[in-house]
Each structure stands twice: as C-alpha cells, then as structure tokens.
Design a protein around this motif. Structure first.
Motif, PDB file in Angstrom:
ATOM      1  N   PRO A 180       0.794  -1.236   0.000  1.00 31.59           N
ATOM      2  CA  PRO A 180       0.000   0.000   0.000  1.00 31.59           C
ATOM      3  C   PRO A 180       0.827   1.286   0.000  1.00 31.59           C
ATOM      4  N   VAL A 181       1.931   1.299   0.712  1.00 28.06           N
ATOM      5  CA  VAL A 181       2.758   2.514   0.792  1.00 28.06           C
ATOM      6  C   VAL A 181       3.388   2.807  -0.566  1.00 28.06           C
ATOM      7  N   ARG A 182       3.991   1.814  -1.182  1.00 25.55           N
ATOM      8  CA  ARG A 182       4.624   2.014  -2.484  1.00 25.55           C
ATOM      9  C   ARG A 182       3.593   2.368  -3.549  1.00 25.55           C
ATOM     10  N   LEU A 183       2.407   1.760  -3.479  1.00 27.25           N
ATOM     11  CA  LEU A 183       1.362   2.099  -4.440  1.00 27.25           C
ATOM     12  C   LEU A 183       0.987   3.573  -4.333  1.00 27.25           C
ATOM     13  N   ALA A 184       0.802   4.054  -3.117  1.00 22.58           N
ATOM     14  CA  ALA A 184       0.464   5.469  -2.924  1.00 22.58           C
ATOM     15  C   ALA A 184       1.565   6.376  -3.473  1.00 22.58           C
ATOM     16  N   GLN A 185       2.822   6.003  -3.247  1.00 23.19           N
ATOM     17  CA  GLN A 185       3.939   6.793  -3.772  1.00 23.19           C
ATOM     18  C   GLN A 185       3.932   6.784  -5.305  1.00 23.19           C
ATOM     19  N   SER A 186       3.701   5.628  -5.886  1.00 24.87           N
ATOM     20  CA  SER A 186       3.692   5.517  -7.350  1.00 24.87           C
ATOM     21  C   SER A 186       2.539   6.297  -7.962  1.00 24.87           C
ATOM     22  N   VAL A 187       1.372   6.213  -7.345  1.00 21.49           N
ATOM     23  CA  VAL A 187       0.211   6.958  -7.843  1.00 21.49           C
ATOM     24  C   VAL A 187       0.498   8.457  -7.791  1.00 21.49           C
ATOM     25  N   THR A 188       0.974   8.937  -6.667  1.00 13.39           N
ATOM     26  CA  THR A 188       1.284  10.360  -6.510  1.00 13.39           C
ATOM     27  C   THR A 188       2.319  10.817  -7.523  1.00 13.39           C
ATOM     28  N   SER A 189       3.366  10.051  -7.701  1.00  9.45           N
ATOM     29  CA  SER A 189       4.431  10.393  -8.632  1.00  9.45           C
ATOM     30  C   SER A 189       3.940  10.432 -10.077  1.00  9.45           C
ATOM     31  N   GLU A 190       3.193   9.419 -10.477  1.00 12.83           N
ATOM     32  CA  GLU A 190       2.698   9.360 -11.855  1.00 12.83           C
ATOM     33  C   GLU A 190       1.693  10.471 -12.137  1.00 12.83           C
ATOM     34  N   ILE A 191       0.841  10.787 -11.191  1.00 12.27           N
ATOM     35  CA  ILE A 191      -0.113  11.868 -11.382  1.00 12.27           C
ATOM     36  C   ILE A 191       0.616  13.192 -11.512  1.00 12.27           C
ATOM     37  N   ALA A 192       1.621  13.410 -10.694  1.00 14.02           N
ATOM     38  CA  ALA A 192       2.399  14.651 -10.782  1.00 14.02           C
ATOM     39  C   ALA A 192       3.142  14.729 -12.116  1.00 14.02           C
ATOM     40  N   ARG A 193       3.651  13.606 -12.582  1.00  7.68           N
ATOM     41  CA  ARG A 193       4.452  13.584 -13.805  1.00  7.68           C
ATOM     42  C   ARG A 193       3.592  13.547 -15.071  1.00  7.68           C
ATOM     43  N   LEU A 194       2.536  12.742 -15.060  1.00 14.81           N
ATOM     44  CA  LEU A 194       1.759  12.515 -16.278  1.00 14.81           C
ATOM     45  C   LEU A 194       0.312  12.998 -16.210  1.00 14.81           C
ATOM     46  N   GLY A 195      -0.146  13.294 -15.003  1.00 19.25           N
ATOM     47  CA  GLY A 195      -1.532  13.692 -14.839  1.00 19.25           C
ATOM     48  C   GLY A 195      -2.481  12.509 -14.759  1.00 19.25           C
ATOM     49  N   ARG A 196      -1.943  11.303 -14.628  1.00 19.68           N
ATOM     50  CA  ARG A 196      -2.770  10.104 -14.535  1.00 19.68           C
ATOM     51  C   ARG A 196      -1.949   8.961 -13.960  1.00 19.68           C
ATOM     52  N   PHE A 197      -2.656   7.922 -13.535  1.00 20.21           N
ATOM     53  CA  PHE A 197      -2.000   6.688 -13.108  1.00 20.21           C
ATOM     54  C   PHE A 197      -2.761   5.534 -13.729  1.00 20.21           C
ATOM     55  N   THR A 198      -2.040   4.612 -14.334  1.00 21.95           N
ATOM     56  CA  THR A 198      -2.661   3.415 -14.878  1.00 21.95           C
ATOM     57  C   THR A 198      -1.858   2.204 -14.429  1.00 21.95           C
ATOM     58  N   ALA A 199      -2.547   1.120 -14.299  1.00 19.88           N
ATOM     59  CA  ALA A 199      -1.897  -0.148 -13.975  1.00 19.88           C
ATOM     60  C   ALA A 199      -2.688  -1.247 -14.652  1.00 19.88           C
ATOM     61  N   GLY A 200      -1.971  -2.203 -15.203  1.00 15.98           N
ATOM     62  CA  GLY A 200      -2.633  -3.322 -15.864  1.00 15.98           C
ATOM     63  C   GLY A 200      -3.376  -4.160 -14.853  1.00 15.98           C
ATOM     64  N   SER A 201      -2.861  -5.273 -14.532  1.00 14.37           N
ATOM     65  CA  SER A 201      -3.447  -6.148 -13.519  1.00 14.37           C
ATOM     66  C   SER A 201      -2.740  -5.858 -12.208  1.00 14.37           C
ATOM     67  N   LEU A 202      -3.442  -5.205 -11.323  1.00 18.32           N
ATOM     68  CA  LEU A 202      -2.855  -4.712 -10.082  1.00 18.32           C
ATOM     69  C   LEU A 202      -3.281  -5.591  -8.912  1.00 18.32           C
ATOM     70  N   LEU A 203      -2.309  -5.942  -8.089  1.00 24.43           N
ATOM     71  CA  LEU A 203      -2.547  -6.705  -6.869  1.00 24.43           C
ATOM     72  C   LEU A 203      -1.845  -5.968  -5.732  1.00 24.43           C
ATOM     73  N   VAL A 204      -2.581  -5.631  -4.688  1.00 25.88           N
ATOM     74  CA  VAL A 204      -2.003  -4.961  -3.530  1.00 25.88           C
ATOM     75  C   VAL A 204      -2.038  -5.934  -2.357  1.00 25.88           C
ATOM     76  N   VAL A 205      -0.872  -6.138  -1.751  1.00 25.55           N
ATOM     77  CA  VAL A 205      -0.723  -7.041  -0.611  1.00 25.55           C
ATOM     78  C   VAL A 205      -0.107  -6.257   0.547  1.00 25.55           C
TER      79      VAL A 205
END
Length: 82
Positions: A33-58
C-alpha cells in the motif's frame, strides 16, 4: 529468487510477476500500500494520470503474501478475466 532477493523486493514494495496456468500467462503488478500510494502520486504529478494493468495490492511484497493472494484470486476467476 533467493531470500536476499525477496528481502530486496519487500523493501522496494513492488514486483512484476508472471502467473502461468493452463489457459495462459499474465503479468501482474504487485505493490504494497505505501509504495502504491507513492507511485500513484508520482505518476499523477508527472503525467496527470496513473494506470496499472493487472494490479494486486498485498500487505507487504513477500513470496508468501503473493502466492496466497494469487491462489485466492485464481480461485475467484480473476486471472481468467484479468
């Protein structure tokens, strides 16, 4: 992977795994969950969106958590429909 590799992946908080079954193969993006939040924030800041294919959060990226979660979602048909 050996124990050292798994420890590194757990610290990174993400991993791409290829799941294979009789019907095919699929790459799944696994995050904690922590890394996902960091990745989402980073991608939104960089690209204005976040996408992931088949995502599994553990809870943490360990072999045990990944194998357990994939077993459950395979039983639920997620892999077949993913």
């Amino acid at each position: 992977m050996d124990e050292f590799d798994w420890a590194n992946q757990e610290a990174k908080g993400w991993l791409h795994v290829t799941v294979a079954w009789d019907g095919g193969r699929q790459v799944i993006e696994v995050y904690d969950p922590v890394r996902l939040a960091q990745s989402v924030t980073s991608e939104i800041a960089r690209l204005g969106r976040f996408t992931a294919g088949s995502l599994l959060v553990v809870p943490s990226v360990t072999r045990e958590n990944i194998e357990s979660a994939i077993s459950v979602i395979a039983d639920e048909g997620f892999i077949d429909h993913g």
